[in-house]
Scaffold this motif. Structure first.
Motif, mmCIF file in Angstrom:
data_model
loop_
_atom_site.group_PDB
_atom_site.id
_atom_site.type_symbol
_atom_site.label_atom_id
_atom_site.label_comp_id
_atom_site.label_asym_id
_atom_site.label_seq_id
_atom_site.Cartn_x
_atom_site.Cartn_y
_atom_site.Cartn_z
ATOM 1 N N CYS A 82 18.658 54.807 -20.678
ATOM 2 C CA CYS A 82 17.734 54.562 -19.554
ATOM 3 C C CYS A 82 16.447 55.350 -19.786
ATOM 4 O O CYS A 82 16.495 56.545 -20.054
ATOM 5 N N ASN A 86 12.458 54.425 -15.299
ATOM 6 C CA ASN A 86 13.487 53.830 -14.460
ATOM 7 C C ASN A 86 14.369 54.879 -13.794
ATOM 8 O O ASN A 86 14.831 54.692 -12.669
ATOM 9 N N HIS A 90 14.736 55.160 -9.787
ATOM 10 C CA HIS A 90 16.050 55.202 -9.169
ATOM 11 C C HIS A 90 16.205 56.428 -8.283
ATOM 12 O O HIS A 90 16.823 56.373 -7.219
ATOM 13 N N THR A 98 19.594 47.523 -9.531
ATOM 14 C CA THR A 98 19.355 47.650 -10.967
ATOM 15 C C THR A 98 20.077 46.538 -11.716
ATOM 16 O O THR A 98 20.990 45.902 -11.188
ATOM 17 N N LYS A 103 17.372 48.952 -15.697
ATOM 18 C CA LYS A 103 16.055 48.704 -15.126
ATOM 19 C C LYS A 103 16.172 48.522 -13.617
ATOM 20 O O LYS A 103 17.041 47.796 -13.126
ATOM 21 N N VAL A 104 15.299 49.191 -12.883
ATOM 22 C CA VAL A 104 15.244 49.021 -11.434
ATOM 23 C C VAL A 104 14.522 47.710 -11.146
ATOM 24 O O VAL A 104 13.356 47.538 -11.507
ATOM 25 N N ARG A 122 10.273 44.230 -9.345
ATOM 26 C CA ARG A 122 9.882 44.147 -10.745
ATOM 27 C C ARG A 122 9.328 42.766 -11.062
ATOM 28 O O ARG A 122 9.900 41.743 -10.672
ATOM 29 N N SER A 127 5.051 44.977 -10.756
ATOM 30 C CA SER A 127 5.646 46.249 -11.181
ATOM 31 C C SER A 127 4.700 47.424 -10.990
ATOM 32 O O SER A 127 5.128 48.539 -10.665
#
Length: 232
Positions: A82, A86, A90, A98, A103-104, A122, A127
């Motif tokens: 990660c 991200n 989070h 996610t 990825k959020v 996203r 984004s």
């Protein structure tokens, strides 16, 4: 989704622990090295912000010569699969969704810079509505002591959760590379926490403050003399 959530919690914990001892950079494949070569950053600060501020070195701003974003690494470090962006999303967003690649995808940000809520989604055009701010702008760090850090220490600084906040994209763009003397969050209720975080970062990475920064920080903290440093 349960496995993904567990992986997130584990990744965040690993990143926090590794940054706390200045070793997060070894997780980047092209930066692996022996433990004896790891950067030595300061211990996490604690206590009253104004007291720590008064212990920081007070100096003029060094030339910006030689500065580039790449002096602090080529993008975000990856931890347990990660990346730092991200992980911070989070940490700072609520109602987070996610995917399996860490990825959020969506979430709700209670923006500390403007005081408003931002629904993050996203996407190619959305984004950037939420960006990750280096609380001490990297160019400011470069001009207040980071030139004297090793490259690995600078990479650690740029990925340190203490140095990072998810914030409104427009506010982050407005801030640019401003310091406390030239830019403060429009949401006044957060200003004490904001300068306290800058002080904590500068203490941890042995950075100094300019007279203008110092005066602005002292003015803000005079309204909250008991403000403590954030705990990373």
């Amino acid at each position: 989704m349960k496995d993904s959530s567990y992986r997130w919690r584990r990744s965040v914990l690993v990143l926090l622990l590794l940054v706390g001892v200045g070793t997060a950079i070894i997780l980047s494949p092209d930066l692996r090295q022996q433990a004896s070569d790891q950067p030595r950053v300061g211990a996490p600060a604690s206590g009253i912000a104004v007291d720590t501020l008064k212990r920081l070195e007070l100096k003029g701003r060094a030339p910006k010569t030689g500065y580039s974003r790449s002096q602090f690494g080529d993008g975000w470090v990856t931890t347990q699969g990660c990346d730092t962006r991200n992980l911070i999303l989070h940490r700072d967003l609520t109602e987070v969704v996610t995917n399996e690649q860490c990825k959020v995808m969506s979430g709700l940000l209670h923006d500390p810079y403007t005081g408003r809520d931002i629904q993050f989604q996203r996407g190619e055009t959305t984004s950037d509505d939420v960006q990750i701010d280096h609380v001490v702008a990297l160019s400011n760090a470069w001009q207040t002591g980071a030139q004297q850090l090793s490259r690995d220490e600078r990479i650690t600084l740029a990925n340190d959760p203490l140095e990072l906040l998810a914030v409104d994209g427009a506010a982050n763009q407005q801030k640019s590379d401003g310091d406390a003397a030239t830019w403060l969050p429009s949401y006044k209720s957060f200003r004490c926490q904001y300068v306290a975080r800058q002080i904590a970062v500068k203490q941890r990475y042995r950075l100094w403050v300019t007279r203008a920064e110092y005066d602005s920080m002292i003015r803000i903290l005079s309204g909250c003399p008991g403000q403590t440093l954030p705990v990373s």
